[in-house]
Design an enzyme around this catalytic site. Sequence first.
Site, PDB file in Angstrom:
ATOM      1  N   LYS A 127     -32.744  15.182  -7.803  1.00 34.89           N
ATOM      2  CA  LYS A 127     -32.276  14.037  -7.021  1.00 34.89           C
ATOM      3  C   LYS A 127     -33.354  12.960  -7.009  1.00 34.89           C
ATOM      4  O   LYS A 127     -34.534  13.245  -6.844  1.00 34.89           O
ATOM      5  CB  LYS A 127     -31.946  14.466  -5.590  1.00 34.89           C
ATOM      6  CG  LYS A 127     -30.746  15.383  -5.478  1.00 34.89           C
ATOM      7  CD  LYS A 127     -30.341  15.634  -4.039  1.00 34.89           C
ATOM      8  CE  LYS A 127     -29.590  14.467  -3.475  1.00 34.89           C
ATOM      9  NZ  LYS A 127     -28.932  14.781  -2.178  1.00 34.89           N
TER      10      LYS A 127
ATOM     11  N   GLU B 251     -16.874  24.333   6.579  1.00 38.03           N
ATOM     12  CA  GLU B 251     -16.395  24.015   7.930  1.00 38.03           C
ATOM     13  C   GLU B 251     -15.542  25.134   8.520  1.00 38.03           C
ATOM     14  O   GLU B 251     -15.614  25.410   9.720  1.00 38.03           O
ATOM     15  CB  GLU B 251     -15.592  22.712   7.901  1.00 38.03           C
ATOM     16  CG  GLU B 251     -16.429  21.474   7.578  1.00 38.03           C
ATOM     17  CD  GLU B 251     -16.578  21.207   6.095  1.00 38.03           C
ATOM     18  OE1 GLU B 251     -17.230  20.213   5.726  1.00 38.03           O
ATOM     19  OE2 GLU B 251     -16.044  22.022   5.285  1.00 38.03           O
TER      20      GLU B 251
ATOM     21  N   ARG C 124     -10.898  20.061   8.084  1.00 38.86           N
ATOM     22  CA  ARG C 124     -10.908  21.153   7.111  1.00 38.86           C
ATOM     23  C   ARG C 124     -10.911  22.522   7.789  1.00 38.86           C
ATOM     24  O   ARG C 124     -10.749  23.532   7.119  1.00 38.86           O
ATOM     25  CB  ARG C 124     -12.137  21.017   6.206  1.00 38.86           C
ATOM     26  CG  ARG C 124     -12.308  19.629   5.612  1.00 38.86           C
ATOM     27  CD  ARG C 124     -13.425  19.572   4.606  1.00 38.86           C
ATOM     28  NE  ARG C 124     -12.986  20.053   3.312  1.00 38.86           N
ATOM     29  CZ  ARG C 124     -13.752  20.116   2.237  1.00 38.86           C
ATOM     30  NH1 ARG C 124     -15.016  19.742   2.304  1.00 38.86           N
ATOM     31  NH2 ARG C 124     -13.286  20.561   1.106  1.00 38.86           N
TER      32      ARG C 124
END
Length: 631
Positions: free
Chosen positions: A283, A369, A397
């Site tokens: 990243k 979740e 979700r």
Amino acid sequence: MNYPLLETIQSPADLRRLPRTELKRLATELREFVLHSVSQTGGHLSSNLGTVELTIALHYVFNTPEDRLVWDVGHQTYPHKILTGRRDRMHTLRQFGGISGFPRRDESPYDTFGTAHSSTSISAALGMALAAKQKGEDRRAVAIIGDGAMTAGMAFEALNNAGVQHAVGLADMLVVLNDNDMSISPPVGALNKYLARLMSGSFYAAAREGAKAVLKNAPPLFELARRFEEHAKGMVVPGTIFEEFGFTYVGPIDGHDLDALIPTLENLRARKGPHFLHVVTKKGYGYKLAEADPIAYHGPGKFDPAQGLVKPATPPKTTFTQVFGQWLCDMAEADPKLVAITPAMREGSGMVEFHKRFPTRYHDVGIAEQHALTFAAGLACEGLKPVVAIYSTFLQRAYDQLIHDVALQKLPMVLALDRAGVVGADGATHMGAFDIAFLRCIPNVSVLTPADENECRQLLYTAHLQDHPVAVRYPRGAGVGTEIQKEMTAVPFGKGEVRRRGQRIAILAFGTLLYPALQAADKLDATVANMRFVKPLDAALVEELARSHDALVTVEEGCAMGGAGSAVAEALHAAGLQTPVLMLGFKDEFVEHGDPAKLLALLGLDAEGIERSILQRFGAKLELVKPAANQ
């Protein structure tokens, strides 16, 4: 800035006409363009700097858009957007009327699937691959999954289904794991690159299948060979689990090395069946500041690339997220039973300090979740007091778990719903539009809507004291800047308050829209109530205001259909009252990306919009029209 090679690329077809020797120069220009562009608009930076070479290689090898690329999570697609004809519109990124920060099917044929919520790519690509087989079309489907998206159970559900024989045969698909967390991967070097190219090639595949055919006639030898292959590969590559799902595993390879990526992808494109390529990226790659702190540069605002992120000269107002983070630490000091859970949103939910101070009571479950809610339910069963910090849009979700595992068993926990209402640049996929409507219909669940920062702290405390699940919803960003009281005081449960006494019209405000409602009320001499609770609704206050006023107006930062206004209408019906009600909230449509203040104005939820809607509905009937409007 000049990008002589990049400016010749209007589509991937142009890219595929380049000599392979030019691709590294293109990668350099593309990375510079991404950095400069995001510094001007704000947006996701670290993840996009990490996908430059991978994006080039995929569009170079695959015949896009005929071959389908499904990016996941979708915020890593800026290089993809630039190479697919949207370079000249990148200055509009995440702005009202501009291009989205995520893939959108209505924006480009190269955006084959919308992926602003994570971990959906393998399922979608599997559907596309099997559809191609059923329709007799020779094309490939590629799921590029990364930035934590492999931590979600849905990704593994899809892998489990993708590796089996379907009615139309095995799916011809490739899953590319964009692994940008180096701690879970072995070092990337020449040996791994060699193995990846060898294992993806036709010689390896033919030898492997040929050996199987011979050894199947001698089952003991076949089983011995199978185990030897698994263990030999397991010593150098972490792919055994994906092989067990029915995929041919290749990798890990360096995701910034085009000389490794392109031959490997070419080999894999030529092969049938499900394959899994493990690519390691970094990243922030190519921009030292982002490499050193990829979290800070994950989603920055505007900045000077030469200088990097700089703290503002004047400290910004305290955000609701910061209020929650401070309350969480203070509450944990007072209550040793408090535990905190986040589905991979430690920074976004304001939990960094809590993690630092209470590491044994902090649980990051990854992008999971569903698991977060049921895990919290298990903790609550044993007498602990879970606080689940979750964005409003992500709670969607885990709806089944909320109903069956939490509410049905009436387990006490606090749901801290950040990003409720308008979120701005992330757009429709992240808008907290539906939580009031989908929460208030669930038995045993309470819904609280603080109007400002101090009330947020006090309502979080109030929620923590209850013996059932309580959701406290609050918006992204700062409020009006009210002074936050250190002492925590419980608010009378289910009770609103009148903040302004007027006549004829009563505005019932839920949440932070109390303040524009007060401004509108000053113009109209209306009564304003800070309702605070959607459920349990203060029915006595509603009835009192309905009997003493000619009309009611409800204001909420969420969908009007089934929302707090509907709760008020239901209360009036139950009381046998026919007082007219004007319900202001989001219309029956998705709210697009843009500046939050502008979006609220367009939705008619700023002070002027509230006043205008009241005058349009009740002005003539109740003689509320301002003098200037009568002339």
